[in-house]
Design an enzyme around this catalytic site. Structure first.
Site, mmCIF file in Angstrom:
data_model
loop_
_atom_site.group_PDB
_atom_site.id
_atom_site.type_symbol
_atom_site.label_atom_id
_atom_site.label_comp_id
_atom_site.label_asym_id
_atom_site.label_seq_id
_atom_site.Cartn_x
_atom_site.Cartn_y
_atom_site.Cartn_z
ATOM 1 N N ASN A 47 -1.219 6.339 -7.093
ATOM 2 C CA ASN A 47 -0.766 7.728 -7.110
ATOM 3 C C ASN A 47 0.407 7.915 -8.070
ATOM 4 O O ASN A 47 1.219 8.809 -7.907
ATOM 5 C CB ASN A 47 -0.438 8.199 -5.691
ATOM 6 N N GLU A 103 17.903 2.104 -3.208
ATOM 7 C CA GLU A 103 16.919 1.786 -4.251
ATOM 8 C C GLU A 103 17.558 1.759 -5.634
ATOM 9 O O GLU A 103 17.179 0.962 -6.487
ATOM 10 C CB GLU A 103 15.762 2.782 -4.180
ATOM 11 N N LYS A 161 4.286 3.833 -11.774
ATOM 12 C CA LYS A 161 3.507 2.674 -11.343
ATOM 13 C C LYS A 161 2.538 2.189 -12.436
ATOM 14 O O LYS A 161 2.304 2.896 -13.421
ATOM 15 C CB LYS A 161 2.735 3.049 -10.071
HETATM 16 P P1 DAT Z 1 5.328 7.548 -0.770
HETATM 17 O O1 DAT Z 1 5.011 6.723 -2.011
HETATM 18 O O2 DAT Z 1 4.765 8.946 -0.884
HETATM 19 O O3 DAT Z 1 6.784 7.545 -0.397
HETATM 20 P P2 DAT Z 1 4.856 5.633 1.392
HETATM 21 O O4 DAT Z 1 6.267 5.186 1.231
HETATM 22 O O5 DAT Z 1 4.362 5.978 2.772
HETATM 23 O O6 DAT Z 1 4.518 6.899 0.458
HETATM 24 O O7 DAT Z 1 3.853 4.519 0.844
HETATM 25 C C1 DAT Z 1 4.171 3.804 -0.340
HETATM 26 C C2 DAT Z 1 2.918 3.626 -1.169
HETATM 27 O O8 DAT Z 1 1.960 2.849 -0.460
HETATM 28 C C3 DAT Z 1 2.186 4.914 -1.507
HETATM 29 O O9 DAT Z 1 2.743 5.584 -2.618
HETATM 30 C C4 DAT Z 1 0.819 4.413 -1.814
HETATM 31 C C5 DAT Z 1 0.652 3.258 -0.864
HETATM 32 N N1 DAT Z 1 -0.110 3.687 0.323
HETATM 33 C C6 DAT Z 1 0.300 4.522 1.306
HETATM 34 N N2 DAT Z 1 -0.655 4.705 2.222
HETATM 35 C C7 DAT Z 1 -1.708 3.950 1.797
HETATM 36 C C8 DAT Z 1 -3.016 3.688 2.307
HETATM 37 N N3 DAT Z 1 -3.453 4.251 3.442
HETATM 38 N N4 DAT Z 1 -3.818 2.867 1.594
HETATM 39 C C9 DAT Z 1 -3.405 2.280 0.445
HETATM 40 N N5 DAT Z 1 -2.179 2.472 -0.090
HETATM 41 C C10 DAT Z 1 -1.350 3.293 0.568
#
Ligand code: DAT
Ligand code: MG
Length: 155
Positions: free
Chosen positions: A115, A129, A12
């Site tokens: 992250n 994807e 990212k």
């Molecule tokens: P991951 O990236 O672990 O698969 P995800 O698909 O649930 O997690 O979410 C995608 C991304 O969205 C994640 O890497 C960071 C962002 N994200 C998730 N929860 C969030 C939150 N509560 N606030 C802000 N960004 C968030």
């Protein structure tokens, strides 16, 4: 079940801005994942609407998309035994402050959405994807000396 799989990783904008691309790629290399696709990608709102469709009703959806468009991202396709779950294991939990020490997110980041990494979460999403971000001719099959250690029958 153990099988050779392919998975999609995005490094990212925070990884690029913080000069962590090499470190993160190095962790996947050291694990024994084979890089079979690698390029910079400028994400668009259309691509992100599709990629993060499961989050479209979240209050942070708009800011997540803006964050992902801050700079180009690095797109990678990694291949190896159980690549989908092994890569997610190296990456760690979504919230870096809850991720296990030793994972990339726990060791190198503090916050969401910054992250550092996206990694496909299932074999089905990996297949989708891969197609979303890579053309067939951008994926490479090749032999490495280390295949005998990482994907050989073992001793
Ligand atoms: P991951 O990236 O672990 O698969 P995800 O698909 O649930 O997690 O979410 C995608 C991304 O969205 C994640 O890497 C960071 C962002 N994200 C998730 N929860 C969030 C939150 N509560 N606030 C802000 N960004 C968030
Ligand atoms: Mg996800």
């Amino acid at each position: 079940m153990t099988e050779i799989q392919r998975t999609l990783v995005l490094l990212k904008p925070d990884a690029l801005q913080r000069d962590l691309l090499g470190e993160i790629i190095s962790r996947f290399e050291k694990k024994g994942m084979k890089i079979i696709g690698l390029k910079l990608i400028r994400l668009t709102e259309e691509l992100l609407d599709e990629h993060y469709a499961h989050l479209s009703d979240k209050p942070f959806f708009g800011s997540l998309k803006q964050f992902m468009m801050q700079t180009p991202v690095v797109g990678m396709v990694l291949e190896g035994y159980n690549a989908v779950s092994e890569v997610r294991k190296l990456v760690g939990s979504t919230n870096p402050r809850e991720a296990d020490a030793g994972t990339i997110r726990a060791d190198l980041s503090m916050n969401v959405p910054s992250n550092l990494i996206h990694a496909s979460d299932s074999l089905e999403s990996a297949a989708k994807e891969l197609r979303r971000f890579f053309k067939d001719h951008e994926l490479f099959s090749y032999k490495k000396i280390t295949d005998m250690y990482h994907i050989g029958e073992g001793i």
